[in-house]
Enzyme design. Structure first.
Site, PDB file in Angstrom:
ATOM      1  CB  VAL A   1      58.934  52.415 134.135  1.00  0.00           C
ATOM      2  CG1 VAL A   1      59.167  51.245 133.182  1.00  0.00           C
ATOM      3  CG2 VAL A   1      60.045  52.472 135.174  1.00  0.00           C
ATOM      4  CE1 TYR A   2      50.909  53.100 130.977  1.00  0.00           C
ATOM      5  CE2 TYR A   2      51.066  55.500 131.050  1.00  0.00           C
ATOM      6  CZ  TYR A   2      50.406  54.349 130.656  1.00  0.00           C
ATOM      7  OH  TYR A   2      49.239  54.463 129.934  1.00  0.00           O
TER       8      TYR A   2
END
Length: 402
Positions: free
Chosen positions: A236-237
């Site tokens: 996600v990051y």
């Protein structure tokens, strides 16, 4: 005088390497010609680069006005401190009112202490033995809330009248784990802070800078995944940072010919809560090799940010030469930040600043060496390796493989 002394030191060091190479070249005219040509070419190119560096760093107009999001801890706070050391005015911003208040109080105290003692060791390398003359202002801001970001821009314009540099440093990570282990709230918070928040902040900064008479520069922070490469356990990051790079390329073209410069800043791996959240023992052993403290990274990035011109620049700390050097010297860094059980062994922020200040007070030479660009040391190292190869290739030796 310090810069001239630095130049003389570099010339003397490379000259010594040249003399050694000539002494051991056995009078080979081709080899001697190549050595002289390489040394003179390096001297000319280095002088040109050094002169440009000196002129840009010393001809920079008065104090700059800086906005930094996510600047109450970690790298953001270290950046704010370095800009203040350079005499700039800084707006620190964070979602937490208490964090903003404590950070402003801490930095203000450092400003006051510096004013009382102009030879304080907190002066940054480009202005050694000068006082911190900037001004620090704090305000709360959730970067994913457009109204609060607009309010942040208004505070900056009200306090300082213009914005020279806006740094989108606010970022969130929720640990190292597979995507299936992230819940909806964690995914939303990461994307809304890292990607959506940077979009909103950049939009407001562009609006302000296009109206002001002088040029402004916007920096978005790169991170793992910015280049599109996979980031297992931080998907996600990484996706949010990859989107940020695409945003950068789009805005760079949109703002071409305007007063707004769009740039990226890549701090590499910094020992902050963002990086350490959920880190495993294996991760921490790697951090010993490649990571640095926020203060170290900020001292490198801030002068580059202050000198930036044009648009589309990529300001980096963890450059390829630094990575190679870190790998080569990895055996020296075992247990540097974490022990074999993964326990942190590095000092707290206050202790790091105190020790660094004491070291600078004891050693003017160390202070002067901080101004030497990393490329200079890499060039010296490379020259030494080349000369060592020439010497070994031409030396008579009975050792196998020599």
């Amino acid at each position: 005088a310090r810069k001239i002394g630095k130049g003389m030191f570099v010339v003397a060091a490379t000259g010594a390497i040249l003399a050694t190479g000539l002494q051991l070249s056995d009078g080979d005219p081709r080899l001697e010609s190549w050595l002289w040509f390489s040394w003179l070419a390096g001297l000319v190119i280095g002088s040109m680069i050094g002169s440009k560096h000196v002129l840009e760093s010393n001809a920079k107009p008065g104090p700059l006005n800086i906005v930094i999001t996510g600047s109450t801890r970690g790298l953001g706070k270290a950046l704010a401190r370095e800009f203040l050391r350079a005499g700039d005015n800084v707006i620190v911003a964070s979602r937490s009112h208490s964090s903003v208040a404590s950070t402003v109080e801490e930095l203000t105290q450092e400003l006051e202490e510096s004013s009382r003692n102009t030879s304080t060791a907190l002066s940054w390398p480009e202005k050694n033995h000068t006082k911190m003359s900037g001004k620090v202002v704090g305000t709360t801001c959730n970067v994913s809330n457009s109204d609060e970001v607009k309010a942040l821009a208004e505070v900056a314009m009200e306090k300082f009248g213009s914005i020279d540099i806006w740094i989108n440093n606010a970022g969130v990570n929720k640990g190292f784990k597979p995507l299936t282990d992230f819940d909806d709230e964690e995914i939303e918070q990461i994307v809304s802070t890292n990607l959506v928040g940077s979009m909103i902040c950049t939009r407001e900064a562009i609006r302000v800078m296009k109206k002001q008479p002088k040029k402004g520069h916007i920096f978005n922070m790169d991170g793992a995944g910015s280049n599109g490469a996979g980031t297992p356990l931080t998907a996600v990051y990484g996706a949010s940072k990859s989107g940020l790079r695409q945003l950068h390329e789009s805005l760079r073209k949109e703002c071409r010919g305007s007063r707004v410069g769009i740039h990226t800043a890549s701090p590499g791996m910094v020992l902050t809560d963002l990086l350490l959240s959920g880190a495993s023992l294996h991760n921490k052993k790697m951090f010993n090799i490649i990571c640095e403290q926020p203060e170290t990274v900020a001292r490198d990035l801030v002068p580059k940010m202050r000198r930036v011109k044009g648009t589309g620049k990529a300001i980096e700390y963890l450059t390829p030469p630094r990575i190679i050097l870190a790998i080569i010297t990895a055996w020296l860094h075992r247990g540097r930040w974490f022990d074999e059980e993964g326990r942190a062994v590095y000092a707290a922020e206050a202790d790091r600043l105190r020790v660094w200040a004491e070291e600078r007070q004891r050693s003017n030479f160390a202070s002067a060496m901080e101004t030497v660009p990393s490329g200079t040391w890499v060039s010296l190292f490379s020259s030494s390796v080349i000369c060592a190869y020439i010497i070994l290739a031409n030396a008579d030796s009975n050792l196998p493989g020599t």
